[in-house]
Scaffold this motif. Structure first.
Motif, PDB file in Angstrom:
ATOM      1  N   GLY A  92       0.814  -1.148  -0.124  1.00  0.00           N
ATOM      2  CA  GLY A  92       0.027  -0.057  -0.006  1.00  0.00           C
ATOM      3  C   GLY A  92       0.872   1.131   0.046  1.00  0.00           C
ATOM      4  O   GLY A  92       2.158   1.087   0.023  1.00  0.00           O
ATOM      5  N   ARG A  93       0.090   2.340  -0.071  1.00  0.00           N
ATOM      6  CA  ARG A  93       0.756   3.674  -0.215  1.00  0.00           C
ATOM      7  C   ARG A  93       1.464   4.030   0.998  1.00  0.00           C
ATOM      8  O   ARG A  93       2.593   4.643   0.895  1.00  0.00           O
ATOM      9  CB  ARG A  93      -0.133   4.787  -0.663  1.00  0.00           C
ATOM     10  N   HIS A  94       0.905   3.738   2.370  1.00  0.00           N
ATOM     11  CA  HIS A  94       1.718   4.086   3.485  1.00  0.00           C
ATOM     12  C   HIS A  94       2.349   2.978   4.416  1.00  0.00           C
ATOM     13  O   HIS A  94       2.638   3.112   5.446  1.00  0.00           O
ATOM     14  CB  HIS A  94       0.444   5.041   4.347  1.00  0.00           C
ATOM     15  N   ASP A  95       2.331   1.960   3.644  1.00  0.00           N
ATOM     16  CA  ASP A  95       2.984   0.529   4.336  1.00  0.00           C
ATOM     17  C   ASP A  95       4.492   0.904   4.822  1.00  0.00           C
ATOM     18  O   ASP A  95       5.120   0.547   5.779  1.00  0.00           O
ATOM     19  CB  ASP A  95       2.827  -0.552   3.296  1.00  0.00           C
ATOM     20  N   LEU A  96       5.172   1.736   3.997  1.00  0.00           N
ATOM     21  CA  LEU A  96       6.582   1.890   4.160  1.00  0.00           C
ATOM     22  C   LEU A  96       6.777   3.349   4.636  1.00  0.00           C
ATOM     23  O   LEU A  96       8.014   3.940   4.594  1.00  0.00           O
ATOM     24  CB  LEU A  96       7.365   1.743   2.971  1.00  0.00           C
ATOM     25  N   ASP A  97       5.754   4.048   5.457  1.00  0.00           N
ATOM     26  CA  ASP A  97       6.164   5.382   5.963  1.00  0.00           C
ATOM     27  C   ASP A  97       7.025   5.177   6.918  1.00  0.00           C
ATOM     28  O   ASP A  97       7.124   4.394   7.791  1.00  0.00           O
ATOM     29  CB  ASP A  97       4.797   6.069   6.266  1.00  0.00           C
ATOM     30  N   GLY A  98       7.820   6.407   7.026  1.00  0.00           N
ATOM     31  CA  GLY A  98       8.895   6.544   8.343  1.00  0.00           C
ATOM     32  C   GLY A  98      10.092   5.774   7.836  1.00  0.00           C
ATOM     33  O   GLY A  98      10.966   5.772   8.901  1.00  0.00           O
ATOM     34  N   LEU A  99      10.589   5.657   6.736  1.00  0.00           N
ATOM     35  CA  LEU A  99      11.608   4.788   6.617  1.00  0.00           C
ATOM     36  C   LEU A  99      12.505   5.814   5.534  1.00  0.00           C
ATOM     37  O   LEU A  99      13.023   5.408   4.360  1.00  0.00           O
ATOM     38  CB  LEU A  99      11.448   3.481   5.870  1.00  0.00           C
ATOM     39  N   ALA A 100      12.624   7.133   5.962  1.00  0.00           N
ATOM     40  CA  ALA A 100      13.275   7.944   4.896  1.00  0.00           C
ATOM     41  C   ALA A 100      14.781   7.670   4.908  1.00  0.00           C
ATOM     42  O   ALA A 100      15.518   8.028   3.931  1.00  0.00           O
ATOM     43  CB  ALA A 100      13.106   9.253   5.682  1.00  0.00           C
ATOM     44  N   ALA A 101      15.380   7.011   5.993  1.00  0.00           N
ATOM     45  CA  ALA A 101      16.927   6.435   5.815  1.00  0.00           C
ATOM     46  C   ALA A 101      17.029   5.230   5.218  1.00  0.00           C
ATOM     47  O   ALA A 101      18.486   4.773   5.171  1.00  0.00           O
ATOM     48  CB  ALA A 101      17.644   6.844   7.048  1.00  0.00           C
ATOM     49  N   LEU A 102      16.168   4.497   4.759  1.00  0.00           N
ATOM     50  CA  LEU A 102      16.287   3.231   4.247  1.00  0.00           C
ATOM     51  C   LEU A 102      17.079   2.983   3.112  1.00  0.00           C
ATOM     52  O   LEU A 102      16.837   3.803   2.047  1.00  0.00           O
ATOM     53  CB  LEU A 102      14.885   2.580   3.994  1.00  0.00           C
ATOM     54  N   GLU A 103      18.125   2.338   3.156  1.00  0.00           N
ATOM     55  CA  GLU A 103      18.990   2.002   2.083  1.00  0.00           C
ATOM     56  C   GLU A 103      18.921   0.786   1.180  1.00  0.00           C
ATOM     57  O   GLU A 103      18.932   0.818   0.092  1.00  0.00           O
ATOM     58  CB  GLU A 103      20.425   2.262   2.410  1.00  0.00           C
ATOM     59  N   ARG A 104      18.523  -0.229   1.692  1.00  0.00           N
ATOM     60  CA  ARG A 104      18.069  -1.595   1.149  1.00  0.00           C
ATOM     61  C   ARG A 104      16.862  -2.233   1.550  1.00  0.00           C
ATOM     62  O   ARG A 104      16.502  -2.374   2.896  1.00  0.00           O
ATOM     63  CB  ARG A 104      19.477  -2.604   1.543  1.00  0.00           C
ATOM     64  N   LEU A 105      16.092  -2.485   0.523  1.00  0.00           N
ATOM     65  CA  LEU A 105      14.713  -3.039   0.963  1.00  0.00           C
ATOM     66  C   LEU A 105      14.944  -4.493   0.169  1.00  0.00           C
ATOM     67  O   LEU A 105      14.762  -4.541  -1.028  1.00  0.00           O
ATOM     68  CB  LEU A 105      13.629  -2.251   0.629  1.00  0.00           C
ATOM     69  N   PHE A 106      14.412  -5.522   1.130  1.00  0.00           N
ATOM     70  CA  PHE A 106      14.340  -6.700   0.514  1.00  0.00           C
ATOM     71  C   PHE A 106      13.047  -7.479   0.531  1.00  0.00           C
ATOM     72  O   PHE A 106      12.292  -7.559   1.481  1.00  0.00           O
ATOM     73  CB  PHE A 106      15.213  -7.878   1.130  1.00  0.00           C
ATOM     74  N   LEU A 107      12.144  -7.371  -0.849  1.00  0.00           N
ATOM     75  CA  LEU A 107      10.974  -7.779  -0.882  1.00  0.00           C
ATOM     76  C   LEU A 107      10.773  -9.207  -1.945  1.00  0.00           C
ATOM     77  O   LEU A 107       9.740  -9.528  -2.358  1.00  0.00           O
ATOM     78  CB  LEU A 107       9.944  -6.629  -1.489  1.00  0.00           C
ATOM     79  N   PHE A 108      11.970  -9.800  -2.178  1.00  0.00           N
ATOM     80  CA  PHE A 108      11.699 -11.017  -3.209  1.00  0.00           C
ATOM     81  C   PHE A 108      11.027 -12.166  -2.340  1.00  0.00           C
ATOM     82  O   PHE A 108      11.104 -12.074  -1.299  1.00  0.00           O
ATOM     83  CB  PHE A 108      13.056 -11.306  -3.474  1.00  0.00           C
TER      84      PHE A 108
END
Length: 511
Positions: free
Chosen positions: A127-143
């Motif tokens: 969703g649109r707000h599922d990842l809110d609050g992760l402004a500093a995130l560098e690596r995201l694993f969704l595989f």
């Protein structure tokens, strides 16, 4: 030495054990704030493989935990604000669980998170707000999920994201024009392999910056056998982009729009024989501008855009983001007008420089690329001066002519140079005559009357016959001490030891 170390370790152990027996001394428990059956070591909190169906309720109140590992469990949901106690959290691993959805506010208190692993779960929608609050995130694993739909702004707040892994899902489409809210300033890897992508806008794909094309993985998707897409991927393959060259065998397309008609792009290209190359290359990516510069020279690159840009950034060949004032080592400067300046070009400046321009009238990923080739100066050959060479040749030729005219090589062997010069013969000490022939001798019998008078050209020829067979035809010539060069009539010939009468016959006069 080894036994001393063992002894020291044993004494240290005994000291700690004895100290713990003292009732007045208490050793703090390392697991005071650690959940049951979890491991707490330094800044790591690990609860791997415990079969947990929910997040532990008693997370450590200490803010020292920087990594939380909850992988290989049976987690089905995450509660909003559950990461509040972990204010220093940098890595969160939730892989291999049973998460079906995330929900709003799940990562609200994780503003410092750098790595988030949600792989191998059961996520279907992001969703649109599922990842809110992760402004500093560098690596995201969704595989390795079941993602079939991504909101148009699912990654809106991930401005610092470097690597996004969406492989092994069920995505049938992806918005390459705005990347579902992602910014391309920092993005280097976008993995979309092993999905169900069947429709890809080639124009949007070609407009991506070069550094993202190198990290865009599209292999093992049912791509259409489109001429334009084929020529685009073929060009990427020729340019050596690792995302294409490393998985060339896994790039397939559907020839007849049925799953069983898969054709490998780069191995069986007969399906594209009827493609017009001119038509296929139309409206595709523009080749980067080629620049050649010499080591030690200066270089300036301008970010040419179709409209004025509010913000300009550059990406170096080493994938360093360049903003004002410039690079970390100071060799590259970003000027106020957005141009890039290199005062002293070095070999490590070779590669592709990409300009990223943003503005209200510009597409957010409008780019301009420069392929800079750096070479060392070649020593220039010395100029060949023909004037000095010609002058030297003339001087040498003149000297040789003068030597030929005024310095004959053998002045005593020629007779007055065909009467053009008067030669003077000097008497030799041994004999006035040289190498007399056994058969004949030519002698001058008429001396000149005076020094001013020419020598007579009349000559007498003397025929000498061998007087005795014992000499084998040889004639010995005897010359008296008072022999006069100008009166050869007194010449005496001897054969052996006996004198023979000399016969002088007047021969024909030679003129």
């Amino acid at each position: 030495m080894a036994w001393l170390m063992r002894l020291g370790a044993l004494l240290c152990t005994l000291r700690v054990g004895l100290g713990s027996l003292d009732p007045g001394v208490s050793v703090p428990s390392a697991s005071h704030n650690c959940p049951q059956e979890c491991v707490c070591a330094a800044d790591l909190l690990s609860c791997v493989g415990l079969g947990l169906q929910d997040v532990p309720a008693t997370l450590p109140a200490a803010a020292a935990a920087a990594e939380l590992d909850l992988s290989h469990n049976a987690l089905q949901r995450l509660h909003p604000g559950w990461l509040t106690p972990l204010s220093r959290l940098r890595a969160l691993r939730l892989g291999h669980n049973e998460l079906k959805a995330l929900g709003r506010g799940v990562f609200t208190n994780a503003s410092g998170l750098r790595l988030l692993d949600l792989s191998s779960n059961g996520l279907r929608v992001l969703g649109r707000h599922d990842l809110d609050g992760l402004a500093a995130l560098e690596r995201l694993f969704l595989f390795n999920n079941r993602l079939a739909h991504l909101d148009q702004h699912a990654f809106q707040g991930l401005s610092a994201l470097h690597r996004l892994y969406l492989g092994c899902n069920e995505l049938a489409s992806f918005s390459f024009d705005h990347l579902h809210g992602l910014g391309v300033t920092h993005l280097r890897t976008l993995d979309l392999s092993s999905n169900r992508l069947g429709r890809i806008p080639v124009t949007d794909l070609a407009a991506l910056p070069a550094f993202l094309k190198n990290g865009l993985y599209l292999h093992n998707n049912p791509l259409p056998c489109d001429c334009r897409l084929y020529h685009l991927l073929q060009r990427w393959h020729q340019r050596g982009l690792s995302a294409v060259t490393d998985f060339a065998r896994e790039y397939i397309c559907l020839a007849f729009k049925v799953p069983t008609s898969r054709v490998r792009f780069f191995e069986h290209s007969r399906v594209f024989e009827n493609c017009s190359e001119t038509l296929a290359r139309a409206s595709l990516e523009q080749p980067e501008e080629q620049l050649h510069v010499q080591v030690g020279r200066s270089l300036r690159l301008h970010c040419n855009t179709s409209a004025p840009a509010m913000h300009v950034a550059w990406v170096s060949p080493q994938e360093e983001l360049l903003v004002a004032p410039g690079s970390r080592n100071g060799s590259i400067a970003v000027l106020a007008d957005g141009s890039l300046a290199i005062g002293n070009v070095q070999p490590w400046h070779q590669g592709v420089f990409v300009c990223l321009a943003t503005g209200p009238r510009l597409h957010h990923n409008q780019t301009h690329e420069y392929n800079v080739s750096v070479h060392f100066p070649h020593p220039e050959p010395e100029a060949f001066n023909t004037s000095y060479t010609t002058l030297l040749g003339c001087a040498v030729g003149l000297v040789l002519v003068l030597l030929y005219l005024f310095a004959p090589p053998c002045p005593g062997c020629h007779r007055c140079c065909h009467r053009t010069c008067r030669c003077r013969r000097w008497p030799r000490a041994s004999s006035p005559l040289q190498e007399l022939s056994a058969q004949s001798s030519v002698l001058s019998t008429t001396p000149p009357d005076a020094p001013s008078r020419k020598a007579s050209v009349h000559k007498h020829v003397v025929f000498l016959e061998p007087g005795r067979r014992g000499l084998n035809g040889r004639v010995q010539l005897a010359v008296a001490e008072d022999f006069d060069l100008y009166n050869p009539m007194g010449l005496r010939l001897k054969a052996g030891s006996e004198s023979t009468s000399s016969t002088v016959s007047e021969g024909p006069v030679i003129t």
